[in-house]
Design a protein around this motif. Structure first.
Motif, mmCIF file in Angstrom:
data_model
loop_
_atom_site.group_PDB
_atom_site.id
_atom_site.type_symbol
_atom_site.label_atom_id
_atom_site.label_comp_id
_atom_site.label_asym_id
_atom_site.label_seq_id
_atom_site.Cartn_x
_atom_site.Cartn_y
_atom_site.Cartn_z
ATOM 1 N N VAL A 45 0.836 -1.201 0.000
ATOM 2 C CA VAL A 45 0.000 0.000 0.000
ATOM 3 C C VAL A 45 0.877 1.259 0.000
ATOM 4 O O VAL A 45 0.644 2.196 -0.778
ATOM 5 N N THR A 46 1.889 1.284 0.858
ATOM 6 C CA THR A 46 2.757 2.458 0.933
ATOM 7 C C THR A 46 3.483 2.702 -0.386
ATOM 8 O O THR A 46 3.602 3.851 -0.848
ATOM 9 N N GLN A 47 3.955 1.652 -1.027
ATOM 10 C CA GLN A 47 4.654 1.818 -2.305
ATOM 11 C C GLN A 47 3.734 2.341 -3.398
ATOM 12 O O GLN A 47 4.142 3.168 -4.222
ATOM 13 N N VAL A 48 2.498 1.881 -3.422
ATOM 14 C CA VAL A 48 1.543 2.391 -4.411
ATOM 15 C C VAL A 48 1.248 3.861 -4.145
ATOM 16 O O VAL A 48 1.110 4.663 -5.082
ATOM 17 N N ILE A 49 1.167 4.235 -2.889
ATOM 18 C CA ILE A 49 0.977 5.655 -2.559
ATOM 19 C C ILE A 49 2.152 6.482 -3.074
ATOM 20 O O ILE A 49 1.966 7.562 -3.655
ATOM 21 N N GLN A 50 3.364 5.987 -2.875
ATOM 22 C CA GLN A 50 4.544 6.697 -3.389
ATOM 23 C C GLN A 50 4.486 6.838 -4.906
ATOM 24 O O GLN A 50 4.817 7.896 -5.460
ATOM 25 N N LEU A 51 4.081 5.770 -5.575
ATOM 26 C CA LEU A 51 3.949 5.813 -7.037
ATOM 27 C C LEU A 51 2.915 6.849 -7.447
ATOM 28 O O LEU A 51 3.174 7.694 -8.322
ATOM 29 N N ALA A 52 1.734 6.784 -6.843
ATOM 30 C CA ALA A 52 0.644 7.685 -7.215
ATOM 31 C C ALA A 52 1.023 9.142 -6.976
ATOM 32 O O ALA A 52 0.786 10.015 -7.827
ATOM 33 N N ALA A 53 1.627 9.421 -5.832
ATOM 34 C CA ALA A 53 2.021 10.804 -5.528
ATOM 35 C C ALA A 53 3.127 11.274 -6.467
ATOM 36 O O ALA A 53 3.092 12.399 -6.982
ATOM 37 N N GLY A 54 4.115 10.422 -6.708
ATOM 38 C CA GLY A 54 5.218 10.797 -7.588
ATOM 39 C C GLY A 54 4.757 11.077 -8.999
ATOM 40 O O GLY A 54 5.232 12.019 -9.655
ATOM 41 N N ASP A 55 3.833 10.263 -9.488
ATOM 42 C CA ASP A 55 3.313 10.482 -10.839
ATOM 43 C C ASP A 55 2.625 11.838 -10.955
ATOM 44 O O ASP A 55 2.794 12.554 -11.950
ATOM 45 N N GLN A 56 1.857 12.208 -9.947
ATOM 46 C CA GLN A 56 1.168 13.492 -10.011
ATOM 47 C C GLN A 56 2.155 14.653 -9.933
ATOM 48 O O GLN A 56 2.009 15.661 -10.638
#
Length: 209
Positions: A45-56
């Motif tokens: 979950v934390t890694q997906v959050i990092q991905l989602a935030a970084g992409d934005q």
């Protein structure tokens, strides 16, 4: 009517709805859920959050607002300085600010995608797609309701299937396909679908059963 036409009047609402979905889902995570597995293979979950935030943040930087992520979104550490909620809020607030600088007369905008500049409605909806689908990943992992509606999914699918010259070859292809080949999305999940949300998720390589 091409995809640009069909998204022209709705892309701002699609962006706002998708960013709200990501924000709400992250706010709903409990203390014992940060390291749970997600539909994104081998990512927590934390890694997906990092991905989602970084992409934005990358979209915002492409639009000239902010410096972009300070880490590689496609190699997330699973460790966040501060809180995940703060990371996501900062990312979507900055990217929302960036989209607000884009006028209705702006035909194309730069993107962090290898495609480069894209029609504004398509580019914005692809940014929304990234946020909304990762919100779904997190929701599924943490037992929250799906943030995707059929109306939202239909708009996201329209952008994903936009025909555009592929980076490198220049051959026309659906815009997601080069990204799929480079590992951003899994192969299409075969099987019948009954609504736009299932169709979108299968198209992006996610199972819904």
């Amino acid at each position: 009517m091409n995809s640009n036409d069909s998204l022209e009047t709705v892309w701002r609402d699609v962006v706002a709805t998708s960013y709200q979905a990501l924000s709400d889902v992250v706010a709903g995570i409990t203390d014992d859920q940060w390291n749970l597995p997600t539909p994104c293979s081998d990512w927590t979950v934390t890694q997906v959050i990092q991905l989602a935030a970084g992409d934005q943040l990358a979209y915002a930087a492409a639009l000239g607002v902010g410096p972009g992520p300070t880490y590689n979104p496609f190699d997330p550490s699973g460790e966040i300085d501060g809180t995940a909620i703060a990371l996501v809020y900062e990312a979507i607030d900055r990217t929302a600010e960036a989209w607000a600088t884009v006028s209705a007369e702006t035909a194309t905008v730069p993107t962090p995608l290898p495609h480069g500049d894209l029609p504004t409605p398509v580019a914005a909806t692809l940014a929304a797609l990234d946020a909304a689908v990762h919100a779904w990943d997190i929701a599924i992992a943490t037992g929250q309701p799906s943030p995707l509606t059929d109306e939202l999914s239909a708009h996201l699918l329209t952008a994903a299937r936009t025909i555009h010259p592929s980076p490198g070859s220049g051959a026309d292809a659906e815009i997601i396909e080069p990204l799929r080949q480079w590992g951003a999305y899994a192969s299409i999940v075969e099987g019948s679908t009954t609504n736009p949300t299932e169709e979108l998720l299968h198209y992006l390589g996610r199972t819904t059963a």
